[in-house]
Write a protein that holds these residues in place. Structure first.
Motif, PDB file in Angstrom:
ATOM      1  N   GLY A 323     -16.104  85.905 159.415  1.00  9.36           N
ATOM      2  CA  GLY A 323     -15.207  84.869 158.883  1.00  9.36           C
ATOM      3  C   GLY A 323     -13.789  85.370 158.745  1.00  9.36           C
ATOM      4  O   GLY A 323     -12.831  84.670 159.082  1.00  9.36           O
ATOM      5  N   ILE A 324     -13.663  86.629 158.253  1.00 12.82           N
ATOM      6  CA  ILE A 324     -12.324  87.202 158.112  1.00 12.82           C
ATOM      7  C   ILE A 324     -11.694  87.403 159.486  1.00 12.82           C
ATOM      8  O   ILE A 324     -10.512  87.137 159.702  1.00 12.82           O
ATOM      9  N   ALA A 325     -12.520  87.864 160.457  1.00  9.72           N
ATOM     10  CA  ALA A 325     -12.000  88.089 161.809  1.00  9.72           C
ATOM     11  C   ALA A 325     -11.525  86.790 162.445  1.00  9.72           C
ATOM     12  O   ALA A 325     -10.539  86.767 163.188  1.00  9.72           O
ATOM     13  N   ALA A 326     -12.237  85.692 162.145  1.00  7.67           N
ATOM     14  CA  ALA A 326     -11.877  84.401 162.739  1.00  7.67           C
ATOM     15  C   ALA A 326     -10.761  83.703 161.977  1.00  7.67           C
ATOM     16  O   ALA A 326     -10.140  82.771 162.494  1.00  7.67           O
ATOM     17  N   ALA A 327     -10.503  84.142 160.743  1.00  8.20           N
ATOM     18  CA  ALA A 327      -9.481  83.484 159.918  1.00  8.20           C
ATOM     19  C   ALA A 327      -8.084  83.770 160.482  1.00  8.20           C
ATOM     20  O   ALA A 327      -7.852  84.774 161.155  1.00  8.20           O
ATOM     21  N   GLN A 328      -7.190  82.876 160.173  1.00  5.50           N
ATOM     22  CA  GLN A 328      -5.817  83.006 160.661  1.00  5.50           C
ATOM     23  C   GLN A 328      -5.023  83.880 159.697  1.00  5.50           C
ATOM     24  O   GLN A 328      -4.134  83.426 158.988  1.00  5.50           O
ATOM     25  N   LEU A 329      -5.367  85.182 159.658  1.00  7.88           N
ATOM     26  CA  LEU A 329      -4.687  86.122 158.768  1.00  7.88           C
ATOM     27  C   LEU A 329      -3.286  86.403 159.301  1.00  7.88           C
ATOM     28  O   LEU A 329      -3.112  86.653 160.499  1.00  7.88           O
ATOM     29  N   PRO A 330      -2.285  86.385 158.439  1.00  9.63           N
ATOM     30  CA  PRO A 330      -0.899  86.527 158.914  1.00  9.63           C
ATOM     31  C   PRO A 330      -0.543  87.942 159.336  1.00  9.63           C
ATOM     32  O   PRO A 330       0.455  88.142 160.011  1.00  9.63           O
ATOM     33  N   VAL A 331      -1.335  88.952 158.939  1.00  8.51           N
ATOM     34  CA  VAL A 331      -1.013  90.343 159.243  1.00  8.51           C
ATOM     35  C   VAL A 331      -2.275  91.044 159.741  1.00  8.51           C
ATOM     36  O   VAL A 331      -3.320  90.930 159.102  1.00  8.51           O
ATOM     37  N   PRO A 332      -2.216  91.795 160.853  1.00 13.70           N
ATOM     38  CA  PRO A 332      -3.392  92.565 161.298  1.00 13.70           C
ATOM     39  C   PRO A 332      -3.813  93.561 160.223  1.00 13.70           C
ATOM     40  O   PRO A 332      -2.975  94.210 159.605  1.00 13.70           O
ATOM     41  N   GLY A 333      -5.110  93.665 159.997  1.00 13.37           N
ATOM     42  CA  GLY A 333      -5.620  94.596 158.996  1.00 13.37           C
ATOM     43  C   GLY A 333      -5.734  94.010 157.609  1.00 13.37           C
ATOM     44  O   GLY A 333      -6.296  94.634 156.706  1.00 13.37           O
ATOM     45  N   LEU A 334      -5.181  92.806 157.399  1.00 11.99           N
ATOM     46  CA  LEU A 334      -5.273  92.164 156.089  1.00 11.99           C
ATOM     47  C   LEU A 334      -6.678  91.597 155.897  1.00 11.99           C
ATOM     48  O   LEU A 334      -7.272  91.042 156.815  1.00 11.99           O
ATOM     49  N   GLY A 335      -7.229  91.795 154.725  1.00 11.08           N
ATOM     50  CA  GLY A 335      -8.573  91.304 154.429  1.00 11.08           C
ATOM     51  C   GLY A 335      -8.743  91.170 152.931  1.00 11.08           C
ATOM     52  O   GLY A 335      -7.774  91.214 152.167  1.00 11.08           O
ATOM     53  N   PHE A 336      -9.969  91.060 152.508  1.00  9.21           N
ATOM     54  CA  PHE A 336     -10.239  90.958 151.076  1.00  9.21           C
ATOM     55  C   PHE A 336     -11.699  91.262 150.829  1.00  9.21           C
ATOM     56  O   PHE A 336     -12.540  91.192 151.725  1.00  9.21           O
ATOM     57  N   ASP A 337     -11.987  91.634 149.606  1.00  6.04           N
ATOM     58  CA  ASP A 337     -13.360  91.776 149.144  1.00  6.04           C
ATOM     59  C   ASP A 337     -13.448  91.122 147.779  1.00  6.04           C
ATOM     60  O   ASP A 337     -12.507  90.420 147.364  1.00  6.04           O
ATOM     61  N   SER A 338     -14.549  91.338 147.068  1.00  8.42           N
ATOM     62  CA  SER A 338     -14.732  90.658 145.786  1.00  8.42           C
ATOM     63  C   SER A 338     -13.721  91.126 144.740  1.00  8.42           C
ATOM     64  O   SER A 338     -13.487  90.442 143.741  1.00  8.42           O
ATOM     65  N   ASP A 339     -13.089  92.312 144.956  1.00  5.49           N
ATOM     66  CA  ASP A 339     -12.147  92.840 143.968  1.00  5.49           C
ATOM     67  C   ASP A 339     -10.723  92.372 144.225  1.00  5.49           C
ATOM     68  O   ASP A 339      -9.891  92.412 143.311  1.00  5.49           O
ATOM     69  N   GLY A 340     -10.398  91.956 145.447  1.00  2.00           N
ATOM     70  CA  GLY A 340      -9.038  91.518 145.715  1.00  2.00           C
ATOM     71  C   GLY A 340      -8.665  91.698 147.175  1.00  2.00           C
ATOM     72  O   GLY A 340      -9.514  91.884 148.047  1.00  2.00           O
ATOM     73  N   VAL A 341      -7.348  91.656 147.441  1.00  3.43           N
ATOM     74  CA  VAL A 341      -6.816  91.749 148.800  1.00  3.43           C
ATOM     75  C   VAL A 341      -6.828  93.213 149.255  1.00  3.43           C
ATOM     76  O   VAL A 341      -6.582  94.128 148.466  1.00  3.43           O
ATOM     77  N   THR A 342      -7.122  93.427 150.541  1.00  5.97           N
ATOM     78  CA  THR A 342      -7.115  94.772 151.112  1.00  5.97           C
ATOM     79  C   THR A 342      -6.202  94.798 152.336  1.00  5.97           C
ATOM     80  O   THR A 342      -5.938  93.773 152.953  1.00  5.97           O
ATOM     81  N   LEU A 343      -5.735  95.998 152.653  1.00  2.97           N
ATOM     82  CA  LEU A 343      -4.938  96.204 153.862  1.00  2.97           C
ATOM     83  C   LEU A 343      -5.480  97.443 154.559  1.00  2.97           C
ATOM     84  O   LEU A 343      -5.476  98.535 153.991  1.00  2.97           O
ATOM     85  N   ASN A 344      -5.992  97.233 155.753  1.00  7.72           N
ATOM     86  CA  ASN A 344      -6.618  98.322 156.513  1.00  7.72           C
ATOM     87  C   ASN A 344      -7.729  98.999 155.709  1.00  7.72           C
ATOM     88  O   ASN A 344      -7.888 100.230 155.745  1.00  7.72           O
ATOM     89  N   GLY A 345      -8.465  98.183 154.963  1.00  3.62           N
ATOM     90  CA  GLY A 345      -9.637  98.681 154.249  1.00  3.62           C
ATOM     91  C   GLY A 345      -9.373  99.267 152.885  1.00  3.62           C
ATOM     92  O   GLY A 345     -10.317  99.616 152.170  1.00  3.62           O
ATOM     93  N   ILE A 346      -8.103  99.387 152.458  1.00  3.86           N
ATOM     94  CA  ILE A 346      -7.808  99.940 151.134  1.00  3.86           C
ATOM     95  C   ILE A 346      -7.213  98.836 150.262  1.00  3.86           C
ATOM     96  O   ILE A 346      -6.663  97.851 150.778  1.00  3.86           O
TER      97      ILE A 346
END
Length: 423
Positions: A323-346
């Motif tokens: 779902g994250i891969a298919a989402a229209q994320l504005p920045v490569p490497g941007l994601g999220f988990d249950s704790d909050g927003v992540t960038l390149n996994g951190i």
């Protein structure tokens, strides 16, 4: 109302914060405001913010009027990319008020609810993308999810709740597995010589009694045969006198011998007696082996259930990743988990200042309000690559980005000195 993206065509400010009087007519998507510290660079950006955000800006500004002055004014000419003025927004301050706003159209018509008009044309964080960096982790996550909208393809809260449930169930099953493994280790290894069911002492005693009865019958039969033989011998001695008795005895002898031969062979009761003497120990082994088999079966079931939960967790994580891969994320490497927003996994909070500015800028530009004006204070933390990315994003999303940075070269953009634009 126009649907064409709008930007600041001109800024005029007098006596606002550190500014004496400035007039700036920007050209291009990125407007650089340079100069030394404490010269008024940030005041230029704040003047734009103050005109457009009104009450929010007033709460963040303790003293909008320049020291020694009684009034201040900031005016924005707002128009399209071709230089056509659509609105003129003016905010004036006196020492007795927090600022008043007027908005006029290009034909000088005034709007009765100017702040409501401006608010309706602004994005949530476009004016101040760094507001995203100041949010706590949960609010950052909510802002990102709002920006992604339907492109995400799943409900993160629902998926996290589902994952938490499966994880907790797998944890419970894991405890059962540990308990059963410990319980299984307490049993002796299976013994092929141990019967599947417990033995009955009564049955063994009855078997011993049967053997004893059979033995007595055999002994009695043999004894009877011997007696018959003795009778025959006596009869033979008195054959003349007891021929009939001898013949009868002989006949009886033959019959008894035949009967004795038809009897089963003698059985030794010793093995049964040995089993009887060991019955308690043997039955204990039977019970232990039976219980061990039950624990092993339950352990196998729990391990299988544990494996199924692990596969389910992997499934959920894959759905989320897809779902994250298919989402229209504005920045490569941007994601999220249950704790909050992540960038390149951190966690986003651990990213560098330049990275945070780049992400916040891209996220803010994901919104498409009518007035597409953005300000970034402290732009000296942006390296050339980050600045190029912001320029690319601005062109792509048709945004105007105002950036202040410490720069004494006067080589780029507008330089502010002592509250004015340097020549």
């Amino acid at each position: 109302m126009t649907t064409t993206p709008l930007r600041v065509l001109a800024l005029h400010a007098e006596n606002y914060k550190r500014l004496t009087a400035v007039e700036i007519r920007p050209d291009g998507d990125v407007v650089l405001i340079g100069g030394r510290n404490a010269q008024g660079k940030t005041s230029v950006l704040d003047a734009i913010y103050a005109v457009l955000k009104g009450g929010a800006a007033a709460r963040e500004t303790v003293q909008p009027i320049r020291d020694g002055q009684d009034t201040a004014v900031a005016r924005l000419e707002i128009g399209d990319e071709h230089g056509n003025v659509v609105y003129v927004a003016t905010r004036r301050w006196t020492k007795d008020d927090a600022g008043t706003l007027t908005v006029e159209s290009s034909d000088h018509a005034r709007f009765s609810s100017p702040q409501k008009l401006i608010d309706g044309m602004l994005g949530a964080i476009t004016l101040d993308p760094l507001a995203f960096t100041r949010m706590d982790a949960k609010k950052q996550l909510g802002t990102l999810l709002d920006a992604l909208g339907d492109s995400l393809g799943f409900d993160p809260a629902q998926l996290d709740a589902e994952r938490k449930g499966v994880y907790e169930r797998r944890t419970d099953v894991g405890r059962d597995v540990k308990r059963l493994e410990g319980q299984l280790a307490g049993y002796p290894a299976p013994d092929a010589s141990v019967p599947e069911t417990e033995l009955s002492a009564a049955d063994l005693i009855a078997e011993v009694d049967d053997i004893a009865r059979e033995t007595r019958a055999i002994d009695q039969s043999i004894e009877a045969a011997r007696q018959a033989r003795a009778d025959r011998e006596r009869a033979q001695d008195a054959l003349a006198a007891a021929q009939r008795a001898a013949e009868a005895a002989a006949e009886r002898e033959r019959a008894l011998i035949a009967e004795a031969r038809a009897l089963p062979a003698r059985r030794d009761p010793a093995p049964v007696l040995d089993r009887l003497s060991q019955i308690d120990e043997l039955n204990a082994k039977v019970r232990a082996q039976r219980d061990r088999a039950a624990v092993a079966a339950e352990l196998s079931d729990r391990r299988q259930e544990q494996a199924q939960h692990t596969l389910r967790l992997e499934e959920i994580d894959k759905r989320k990743a897809d779902g994250i891969a298919a989402a229209q994320l504005p920045v490569p490497g941007l994601g999220f988990d249950s704790d909050g927003v992540t960038l390149n996994g951190i966690p986003f909070s651990q990213a560098s200042t330049a990275e945070q500015i780049r992400v916040s800028t891209a996220l803010a530009m994901a919104d498409a309000p009518e007035i597409r004006v953005m300000r970034i204070d402290g732009g000296e933390s942006l390296d050339s690559e980050s600045l190029a990315i912001i320029e690319q994003l601005a062109a792509e999303h048709r945004y105007q980005v105002w950036i202040s940075r410490v720069d004494e070269s006067r080589a780029v953009g507008f330089t502010i000195e002592d509250g004015t634009v340097a020549a």
